[in-house]
Structure formats: C-alpha cells, structure tokens
Write a protein that holds these residues in place. Sequence first.
Motif: not given
Length: 676
Positions: A644-664
């Motif tokens: 609810x802070x933004x209409x949309x949010x896209x975040x990516x980061x790495x976690x021990x050999x994995x790429x994590x993508x978060x879409x809000x």
Amino acid sequence: MRELLQLPDKAKFIWTQDNTRPDDKVIFRRRFTVSSELREIKALVFAETKYWLYINGRLAVFEGGLFRESLPGCGWADEVDLTPYLHEGENQLAVLVFYYGNEGRNNTDSGRAAFLFCCEALDLYSDERFLCRRHNGYYHVENSPASHLYGGWDLGIEAAGSDHDFFRTDAYEGEYSPACVYPNEVWGGLCRRPVPLLRQYAPVPLSLQRSGEEWTAALPYAMTFSPRLRLRAQGGEVLTLLTDRYTVNGGPGDHGNRYRGYRVEYRCRAGEQEFEPPAYLYGETLRIQGAQSVELLEAAAVESGYDCEKTGDFSCSCTLTNKLIQKSVRTLYVCMRDNFMDCPDRERGQWIGDTTVQVPQALLVYGEQGAALVKKAILDFILLRRGDVLMGNVPGANFSELPGQSLIAISEWGMIAEYVNLTGDDTVMAAAFEPVVRYLMLWDMDDTGRLLPRKGNWRWFDHLFNVDDTVLEHALYYSALGFAQRMAAYTGCTAYDDWLEQRREGIRTAFARDFWKGRYFTSGSHADDRANAIAVLAGLVPREAYAKIRMVLQSVCTGSIYMEYFILKALCEMGFVADAYRRMCSRYYNLAVNENSTLWEDFMILGSRNHAWSGAPLNIAFQYFAGIKTTDGFKTYTVNPAVGLFDSMDVSFTARGRRVKVTVCDESVHIEETPI
C-alpha cells in the motif's frame, strides 16, 4: 585474519637510483622465456605506490596496488593471473610504477619507492636483471594548488617524451640500466590483496563544446575516468584537463573553505597525437583549458572503478523514490575503490561512520563482490587501531578517533553487525571481539551509571544544530555493549560477561532516570531527532513511548544527511514506514530533482556533490519498503513489503546462488526464486 605472505628471498625490492624522490615514475622491463605448456600462471606484485603492468604489449593490470596499510607498517601484494597474456617462447614484461611520496586520508607513505615481482611458476623475480629508467614523458607540476587531502599529485605529461611506447615489445632498451636492489627497511611484510583488481570500462565517446576559452564535454553520469583525446597541435601548447568537481567546498562547519583535487597537464608535440593519462579524474563534466591553438579531433572517457556487477535492484511507482535510488547507487559506486571513500573529489577517506551507511548498500546491490570491500573495511578498522583506540579513518595518515563514529560502527546495527547479518560470515566477530571490548573499557562511568564523556581526537556526533551529544553517546555505547555481548556468545568467551551486563544495566537505569522528559529524551531542553532515533535503535525506548517519539521524528528535522539514515531507520523499526517515506521525500526532495547524478553531502547543498553517507534511501528501500531481512547471509530470509505504500514495487536480490524477485502490485505480493 590477515596473514603475511612468505615470499622467496629471490624476489627483491627494486627501483632505479635514488628511491626517495616524491612524484617519481619509473619503467621496468624484463624479457623471459616460457618453454613449457601453459597452465595457470600467477604472480604476486607489489608497488609503492601504483603500477600499470603490460605483458607482450597488452595491458594486464590497470592501476594495480592498494594503498597502505594492510597491517601496521605493512603493505599489499596483488595476485595477477598472467596466463591469458603469455605464449611459448620469448615474452616481454613492462611495468610503469608511480611513487607518490606523499600521503593523505587514504594512504600512508613508507618514505621509499619500490617494486617487487614474484612468479614462482616462471622462476621470474624482481632483481638486478630487470631493466629500468625514469619515464621521460612525465614532469612534476610545480606550484600545484591541490589540497593534498589524499595521496598523489597533479600529472604533467610531456608528449614529446620517447618513453610513452615503453610497453611495446620492440621498445628501445639502450638507455635502460639494471635495477637497484634495496633492503626491506621500510615496507614491512605484504598481505595478499583481498579485493578484485580495478575494472576499466569501454570508452564512452564525448561531444566537445566550446565555451569561451574552455572546451567542455558532459559525461553520462558522475564517474572516475581517464580522458582520451585525439588532437592536432603546433607543438608546445599546454592543455589542462580537469572536471566540474575539481574545486569542492568543505562540508557543514567548513563550508567557507575550498579544496582542489588533481588535474592533468599535457604539453603537446607537433602534429596529430592521441593520449590517455593513466591517472584518473572524477566528475560529471570534462573541462579542457588552453586549447585555443589546438584542434581537438575526438574525445572519450574511459571509466574505471571497483570490479562488481549489480545483483540487487529496486524500483517503484514513485518517480522521486526511483531517482533517489538511482543516485544512491551511483554515489555508492564512485565511493568504492581501494577503500570506501567519503567522497572521491575532496578527501577519499574511509570515515567509519560513512562506511556504516555504505555497508548495507554494497551488500544488497553488489552481493558477494561488494562484501570483499566491506570485509576489508572492517579489518582495516580493527587491525589498524592505535593501541586500544578504534580510529575513525583508516587506512590513511590523517587518522583520528571520533568516538561517535567508532561507536556507530560497533553498534548492533553498525557495519560489523550488518556485514554478519547480510553475508553470514561471522568469523569477523572473532577478530573484533577483544578489540571492541578493550575500546569500550576506555570509557569511565560515575557512581550513578552515567558515562563520563570521551573526547577522542574529535568529539563529533553530527553537524548542524542542537546535537545532544550526551544522549547520543549513552545510546550508542549501550548498543555497542549489546553487540559485544553477541560477539561474546559467538566466541564462547565469558570473561567479560559480568562487566558488559553491569554496564548495560547502569546505563539502562540512568538513561530512563536522567533523560526522559515525558515526551522525549534529552540531556537539556530541546528534542534532538538524532538522539531520540538512536535511543530507539539501541532498545532504550519502551514500546509505550513510541507514539511520542514518533511525534519528535515527524516534526524535528535538525539532523544532517548522515544521521538521516538512522532517523528513517528508527521510524521504520517502530512500525511507522509510511512516516519514514514521507520524511525521506521531504528532506531529500531538492537532492532528488537537481541535475546531479549523485547525492550532495548535505541537505543544505553544502560540501561535495557525491557523499557516501547520503545513501539512506537505498538502505531504507531494500530493508523496509521491500522488507528484506536476514541474519544468516540469506540462508533464510523474510520479505515483508510495505503493501500500500506504492501502487507497485519491483525488487530483486541474490540469496545463496538464487535470484529472488519480489513484485508488489496494489495489495498482492509475488515472490519468485530462480537459480543463478
């Protein structure tokens, strides 16, 4: 955690005659034969101060060498993979070495120039068989106005000098002499370089524009770069190359002073010529002076910097936030090189308070590659201490103790704690525990549980107005005790348990008794947003007082941009993420919308236009807007975005050999993991 290398006696420290001349530039050449089948062949290379290494005419190392020190009195050796540059038969090694012979906030000077090369696989060592001479294509720029807050000099280039082709395999060696061997009386031992060699990027073509007596070329963004020019001259003209960041004001409290960085002078020869100085400039616009009779044919910028790739990213539907994130990333990157810098144009010092702000950024945006520079900063801080004193600016000759910055670095949310949480490398706690406890023992307490102020070399907690040093010192010290307890548990050392807990208990009691005034904490009559924020982060504010502290952090804006990170963090830790977002947009607005690609040193547009401690938006975006948290280096992690802070949010980061993508998007959250 830093071990001295055991080098063969055959590897000698060499130079030409007289190795005490400052601003010296010497060439070394050595022919050698490779007769066996090539495999991985590595060399250890040391230079006092910087070097450029060529194999068979190809550049193998751009600006090698790390600034001293690795351990007290010791230096660094680069490990260089020679394999891609070698071939069977005769090979040619050529090296250009710059000896600064001065020092500053990023470097100490041994007092003697030297070069050392060691390749056991080729049985190739620096000794009298290396040929050398002083480079005749450079000159010392007299009467330089540079401030010399960091090591180095203005660079004078004599285009007519015959040594500019020194790296060519067929370069004339008739005027070279055998190198002189010097005993190791000043350089100490050598540790292996813990961070990658610098990267050079592809040249960026520039469009030159004339403005009066000066040519300018806008760069795509602020960068550290070597200008590359092609020109036609009559001969003898002197060009001066500098940037828009050549002159920098001091920061708050020092804004009346002006500091100058380094520049390049180029004395032209007749005819068409091309040159690229090995020294780098920093800025967002290249300026060329003295070109009235010179025809400038072509220009480019060759960026160089810390070798890393972005592995984390953040964007959202708020344009202002996106601009702040982009500027935070660029500000972070130009402040990464031999060490974390406060700024690349004025000081280049690894101020440890600035570094605490940089550490989460480097780990979240650059992952494991950024972690190497963070670990170096932590070990610099611990191993280059003076007695029991943890210094606020090491390595460098202008070190000093700022108790406020050192306490922040060893707090429960300081640079060491953030590194452990975000990488899972808890071994640094073994190196830090004893020095941290001994440092904390330098403070005295009175019978009521109050700390007696520690002055250090500079009793500084922040710039600007109404700084409540007393509350800040107590809260920071309390948190540092808490992190020492965490380190004690890790190491299994119980010798200090009683002392640590007694001190914590004394401060807890005194803090509530002496500083709580019903609406906020203060040692006087005013409410300091910084002091109350640090009290929250230290765990000294009871939950029932959050609403009152929230009012302080909503209405008081006296902290500098450095302390703003901790103020925003405190709001988020209390659960008021939307308040932090609104405060961030308000305080950073002018910095977001101005023309710079980096962030100013201060909200009041003072000081440098690219300061490491200004990157709070990047940390807050990842850790609280996106809600990314881990305490074991992403073996496990949680994502709790501020829906609810933004209409949309896209975040990516790495976690021990994995790429994590978060879409809000609106109220929905989607998390996707993919192997790298």
